[in-house]
Each structure stands twice: as C-alpha cells, then as structure tokens.
Design a protein around this motif. Structure first.
Motif, PDB file in Angstrom:
ATOM      1  N   GLN A   1      72.400  40.817  60.452  1.00 17.07           N
ATOM      2  CA  GLN A   1      72.336  41.495  61.478  1.00 17.07           C
ATOM      3  C   GLN A   1      71.081  42.403  61.512  1.00 17.07           C
ATOM      4  N   ASP A   2      70.067  41.781  62.034  1.00 15.32           N
ATOM      5  CA  ASP A   2      68.674  42.674  61.776  1.00 15.32           C
ATOM      6  C   ASP A   2      68.574  44.193  62.189  1.00 15.32           C
ATOM      7  N   ARG A   3      68.145  45.095  61.532  1.00 14.29           N
ATOM      8  CA  ARG A   3      67.972  46.222  61.533  1.00 14.29           C
ATOM      9  C   ARG A   3      69.392  47.343  61.686  1.00 14.29           C
ATOM     10  N   THR A   4      70.214  46.535  60.904  1.00 18.72           N
ATOM     11  CA  THR A   4      71.787  47.255  61.044  1.00 18.72           C
ATOM     12  C   THR A   4      72.071  47.685  59.788  1.00 18.72           C
ATOM     13  N   PRO A   5      72.505  48.735  59.717  1.00 21.65           N
ATOM     14  CA  PRO A   5      72.654  49.620  58.345  1.00 21.65           C
ATOM     15  C   PRO A   5      73.783  48.624  57.487  1.00 21.65           C
TER      16      PRO A   5
ATOM     17  N   HIS B   1      65.433  54.278  54.930  1.00 17.85           N
ATOM     18  CA  HIS B   1      66.406  55.632  55.079  1.00 17.85           C
ATOM     19  C   HIS B   1      67.445  55.092  55.791  1.00 17.85           C
ATOM     20  N   ASP B   2      66.904  54.723  57.172  1.00 18.02           N
ATOM     21  CA  ASP B   2      67.790  54.255  58.322  1.00 18.02           C
ATOM     22  C   ASP B   2      68.981  53.296  58.158  1.00 18.02           C
ATOM     23  N   LEU B   3      68.612  52.368  57.171  1.00 15.61           N
ATOM     24  CA  LEU B   3      69.543  51.065  56.854  1.00 15.61           C
ATOM     25  C   LEU B   3      70.296  51.575  55.445  1.00 15.61           C
ATOM     26  N   TRP B   4      69.725  52.061  54.723  1.00  8.07           N
ATOM     27  CA  TRP B   4      70.268  52.315  53.202  1.00  8.07           C
ATOM     28  C   TRP B   4      69.965  54.145  52.876  1.00  8.07           C
ATOM     29  N   PRO B   5      70.808  54.999  53.736  1.00  7.63           N
ATOM     30  CA  PRO B   5      70.539  56.282  53.485  1.00  7.63           C
ATOM     31  C   PRO B   5      71.062  56.852  52.127  1.00  7.63           C
ATOM     32  N   GLU B   6      72.076  56.035  51.425  1.00  5.36           N
ATOM     33  CA  GLU B   6      72.482  56.607  50.337  1.00  5.36           C
ATOM     34  C   GLU B   6      71.475  56.237  49.067  1.00  5.36           C
ATOM     35  N   GLN B   7      70.501  55.528  49.600  1.00  3.16           N
ATOM     36  CA  GLN B   7      69.490  54.957  48.348  1.00  3.16           C
ATOM     37  C   GLN B   7      68.169  55.406  48.773  1.00  3.16           C
ATOM     38  N   TYR B   8      67.768  55.954  49.865  1.00  2.57           N
ATOM     39  CA  TYR B   8      66.748  56.583  50.077  1.00  2.57           C
ATOM     40  C   TYR B   8      66.387  57.567  51.023  1.00  2.57           C
TER      41      TYR B   8
ATOM     42  N   LYS C   1      56.722  45.817  41.862  1.00  2.00           N
ATOM     43  CA  LYS C   1      57.578  44.953  43.053  1.00  2.00           C
ATOM     44  C   LYS C   1      58.821  44.850  42.719  1.00  2.00           C
ATOM     45  N   VAL C   2      59.785  45.464  43.616  1.00  2.00           N
ATOM     46  CA  VAL C   2      61.144  45.669  43.415  1.00  2.00           C
ATOM     47  C   VAL C   2      62.249  44.941  44.470  1.00  2.00           C
ATOM     48  N   ILE C   3      63.270  44.726  44.150  1.00  2.00           N
ATOM     49  CA  ILE C   3      64.080  43.945  44.964  1.00  2.00           C
ATOM     50  C   ILE C   3      64.686  44.974  46.121  1.00  2.00           C
ATOM     51  N   ASN C   4      64.505  44.334  47.498  1.00  2.00           N
ATOM     52  CA  ASN C   4      65.139  44.952  48.722  1.00  2.00           C
ATOM     53  C   ASN C   4      66.571  45.297  48.560  1.00  2.00           C
ATOM     54  N   PRO C   5      67.025  46.197  49.272  1.00  2.00           N
ATOM     55  CA  PRO C   5      68.432  46.746  49.175  1.00  2.00           C
ATOM     56  C   PRO C   5      69.245  45.777  49.700  1.00  2.00           C
ATOM     57  N   GLU C   6      68.764  45.014  50.611  1.00  3.54           N
ATOM     58  CA  GLU C   6      69.510  43.964  51.333  1.00  3.54           C
ATOM     59  C   GLU C   6      70.033  42.847  50.585  1.00  3.54           C
ATOM     60  N   TYR C   7      69.089  42.903  49.356  1.00  8.07           N
ATOM     61  CA  TYR C   7      69.378  41.720  48.296  1.00  8.07           C
ATOM     62  C   TYR C   7      69.837  42.240  47.053  1.00  8.07           C
ATOM     63  N   GLN C   8      70.719  43.440  47.142  1.00 12.43           N
ATOM     64  CA  GLN C   8      71.362  44.175  46.007  1.00 12.43           C
ATOM     65  C   GLN C   8      70.401  44.817  44.974  1.00 12.43           C
ATOM     66  N   GLY C   9      69.103  45.279  45.640  1.00 15.37           N
ATOM     67  CA  GLY C   9      68.365  45.956  44.496  1.00 15.37           C
ATOM     68  C   GLY C   9      68.408  47.454  45.106  1.00 15.37           C
ATOM     69  N   ARG C  10      67.460  48.044  44.082  1.00  9.40           N
ATOM     70  CA  ARG C  10      67.447  49.576  44.074  1.00  9.40           C
ATOM     71  C   ARG C  10      65.930  49.876  43.952  1.00  9.40           C
ATOM     72  N   GLU C  11      65.739  51.150  43.938  1.00 11.68           N
ATOM     73  CA  GLU C  11      64.352  51.630  44.067  1.00 11.68           C
ATOM     74  C   GLU C  11      63.501  51.117  42.697  1.00 11.68           C
ATOM     75  N   ASP C  12      64.116  50.784  41.691  1.00 15.25           N
ATOM     76  CA  ASP C  12      63.507  50.621  40.442  1.00 15.25           C
ATOM     77  C   ASP C  12      63.766  49.245  39.765  1.00 15.25           C
ATOM     78  N   LYS C  13      64.440  48.476  40.318  1.00 19.85           N
ATOM     79  CA  LYS C  13      64.928  47.127  39.927  1.00 19.85           C
ATOM     80  C   LYS C  13      63.846  46.048  40.284  1.00 19.85           C
ATOM     81  N   VAL C  14      63.233  45.658  39.381  1.00 17.90           N
ATOM     82  CA  VAL C  14      62.096  44.486  39.410  1.00 17.90           C
ATOM     83  C   VAL C  14      63.072  43.304  39.599  1.00 17.90           C
ATOM     84  N   GLY C  15      63.509  42.883  38.499  1.00 17.14           N
ATOM     85  CA  GLY C  15      64.293  41.548  38.473  1.00 17.14           C
ATOM     86  C   GLY C  15      63.454  40.191  38.678  1.00 17.14           C
ATOM     87  N   PRO C  16      63.699  39.425  39.715  1.00 21.68           N
ATOM     88  CA  PRO C  16      62.828  38.125  39.949  1.00 21.68           C
ATOM     89  C   PRO C  16      61.481  38.429  40.612  1.00 21.68           C
TER      90      PRO C  16
END
Length: 425
Positions: A175-179, A244-251, A287-302
C-alpha cells in the motif's frame, strides 16, 4: 516568382546566421544576473521570462532555444525562442506542439521531445524556428504513471536513445505511502518501470518491448545525460521519501529530512541501482536496507551487491537535470565536469528547504575529482523557505549553447538564464 523565392530564402538563412552570430562579449548581462548569484567573473542575462511551467531545455547550433513545458502555454507544449539582434534576449517567442512533457534534445537535424508516454521528433529545416513538419513517433505507449511520470532522454554517439522511466511508487509498498506497509518482493513495478530503456534513435513506432532495458533499480532518474568525454551514461537519482512518516519508531524528523541521499551514478549496461530494496546514507557512506524490507538505519546486508554511487548529496534536494560541459567559453577546469540542477523538494518539511541551486562537479578519468561546489544559487528567494510553492525560482533544466554559454530554466515562472564568463581564461 523565382526572385521572390530567392529573397525569402536569403532572408530565412540570414535570420538563421544572425542568431548564431551573437558572441558572448556583445551581450549585456542583467544588473542582478536575473535574481541569481554566480561565481566571480560569471554573469547572466535573462533570455526570456514567463514561458509557463517549464521543464528541460535544449539549444540549437544557431542559438535558438527550445523549452519543454509541463502545462501548455498559448496552445503549445514547446516554447521556441530566438534572439535576432544579438543582445542575448529572445525577441521572438513562439509555442507549438500538441503535447506537454519533459525531455527535449536536438540530434542530427531533429528536435526530439518526450511527453509522459513516449518520444516524438520533429524534422528541423535550416533557418526554421518552429518546425513545419508533422511530429513522428519514435517510442510509443510508455506506461501511464501517477507518480514520477516525466520521461527524460539522452543520446550516445552510436545512435542509441536512452529514456528514463521512473517508478510510480515511493518504495514499492503493498500500500504505497502507508505507514508500516511492507515492500513487495520481488517488486512487480520493475517489469516496466524503475530504469533506463534504450531504443534506436532513428527507428519509428517502437514499443517499450522493442527497446532494451539498460539498467534497473532506479526510483526516478530525471537528471540523465551522456558524457561525450568519457563516452558513458550518467544519472542523478531521486531518493525515496517519508522515512519518518512511514516508520516513526526508526527515523526522527531530523533524520528523515536528510535521508536518503540523492545518488550520482555512472551507468553500465545491466547495472542495478538497488531501488526499492536499499537507500544510500550519505553521512555514513553506506547503502542500507529500506525499512519496508525489514531493514534499519545501519543494516547493509545484500545492499553491498548493488551499484554504488560515484557521489552522493543530502536528501530531498531533487536532482532534475544533469549536463556535462564541453564548451570552451568557461575556464579549463570546467571542461568535462558536470553541472547538476537541484529543483528542491517538499519532503524536508518542517525543516528549511534545500536544493534550489546548480552545483558543479569536477571530473577526471570518468570520476568526480574532489568535492562539488555551488555554482548558481539564490533561486529560492528566501533562506528560510518552508515549501517549494513559496520559492521564487526552481531550476529544472540545463543546456549548453554553441558558444559554450550555460542555459538554465526555472519551472515556476518559466524564466531562462544564459550564463557567460567574462574573466581571463
């Protein structure tokens, strides 16, 4: 009748040549450079004003200027400008074309123009300001989009036409642009969007399926250009919005205003820039993983496997034009370097708006050398700008004139500047 035709032809060619014969030294710059600030020994003349909601710009070998419009003015989607007396200001302005759009470029005797769903071209006759030919369709039936619909174009030296097809999404959420809405994996939008496609520049009526996907994983690449010095394609990509709008607990709001970076890439066939799975943090250079894909600010992963930028800029500056300078009017240090127009973005709110300027990136051997520098500033009109709508100007397009002048166009008022150098070389 033959005598009349000869006189008319001479007059037409004379107009064509007089437009080309306006040397920089004969142009009197505007007292305040048309409202912008430039480096020492540079000045600007306002070529035209109030053209309408403008997008990209191109300049013919004779000095005629063509501006793509996103909203028709006087019944046309393209503005054509001519200076007949050599003062640097357009005294003839005409509008033509049934379509509006963004991409515009002159190549091999044709004016190429990109509405949001394809690419057209007009055959340009010598001395002709407004083409009398019927437009031909080069690329047709590109996807209709509700976001990032602008199509921009670039040409290489081998007869290929490159077309940016942005992704109609922020981060490919269910759902685009939905928290807290998760991202789709794989992202179905990448089938027809989110990349650069390559077509034959001289072939008509090509569908998207007849083109070649050149690169993928690109959210929106309005700032697209071919560098004739190192013969490579480059793009400056818009980063995502609303961390921040979509993931306020992380950003936090402050983090969301600065992240993610606007990324500058050199493109090779088959590159994947990483959207929507990753974003680039310009402060940590990761380059880090987006929160939509279970990433966080410092998680590089793939994300380490995707193409890394050659340079990055702070978030939400909105890069809308890229130009590699190959003229001889400016000092030698500018040759082969890149000018980037930053349009400014809404997503820095409630912090002060940034962007609204032209920066210069020096290049050597296909890579940036050192840091970028501000070249043209003062567009936004007030330092503490809170919204793009309140900016005085928003630079959106760049072009190089035949004499090496730099042309800049603004989207708000449709103002066109011609920047000249008046110092020692």
């Amino acid at each position: 009748m033959k005598k009349l035709f000869l006189i008319a032809s001479v007059f037409a060619v004379g107009s064509f040549l007089s437009a080309a014969a306006a040397p920089p030294d004969s142009v009197q710059c505007s007292p305040d450079n048309g409202g912008i600030k430039l480096p020492k020994d540079f000045c600007a003349v306002v070529v035209a004003d109030s053209l309408g909601m403008s997008r990209h710009i191109t300049v013919n070998d004779n000095g005629d200027v063509y501006v793509a419009l996103s909203d028709a003015n006087h019944g046309g989607g393209i503005a054509a400008l001519r200076d007949t007396n050599g003062d640097g200001k357009a005294d003839i302005i005409k509008y033509f074309g049934d379509d509006t759009g963004t991409g515009i470029n002159l190549q091999h005797g044709y004016l190429y123009f990109a509405p949001d769903t394809g690419v057209l071209r007009y055959k340009m006759k010598q001395g002709e300001l407004v083409p009398t030919s019927t437009p031909q369709t080069v690329v047709k039936d590109l996807p209709v989009q509700h976001q990032h619909s602008s199509k921009t174009i670039a040409f290489d030296d081998k007869g290929w036409l490159y077309v940016d097809i942005g992704a109609p999404s922020n981060a490919c959420q269910k759902q685009d642009r939905t928290p807290h809405s998760p991202g789709m994996l794989p992202c179905p939008l990448l089938k027809r969007h989110g990349g650069v496609w390559r077509f034959q520049a001289d072939k008509l009526n090509q569908a998207q399926s007849e083109g070649e996907r050149f690169i993928t994983g690109m959210r929106n690449g309005v700032a697209l250009d071919w560098n004739p010095v190192d013969k490579q394609l480059y793009v400056v990509m818009h980063g995502r919005d609303q961390l921040h709008d979509l993931w306020p607990e992380q950003y936090s709001i402050a983090q969301s205003a600065e992240l993610p970076a606007e990324q500058f890439f050199q493109l090779e066939k088959g590159d994947n820039l990483g959207w929507p799975f990753c974003y680039y943090n310009w402060m940590t250079h990761k380059k880090v993983i987006n929160p939509e894909y279970q990433g966080r600010e410092d998680k590089v992963g793939p994300c380490s496997k995707y193409e890394q930028p050659i340079m990055a800029f702070p978030g939400h500056w909105a890069p809308d034009a890229l130009l590699f300078y190959t003229g001889k009017q400016f000092p030698k240090k500018y040759y082969g370097g890149a000018f980037i127009a930053f349009h400014g973005s809404w997503n820095r709110a409630p912090k002060v708006q940034q962007g609204y300027k032209i920066v210069f990136v020096p290049f050597a051997n296909g890579k940036p050398v050192g840091k970028y520098s501000n070249f043209a500033v003062g567009f936004k009109g007030r330092e503490k700008l809170d919204s793009p709508e309140n900016a005085r100007f928003r630079p959106v397009g760049l072009a190089q004139g035949p004499d090496g002048s730099l042309y800049i166009v603004d989207s708000h008022q449709g103002r066109v500047w011609r920047v000249l150098y008046r110092g020692d070389r």
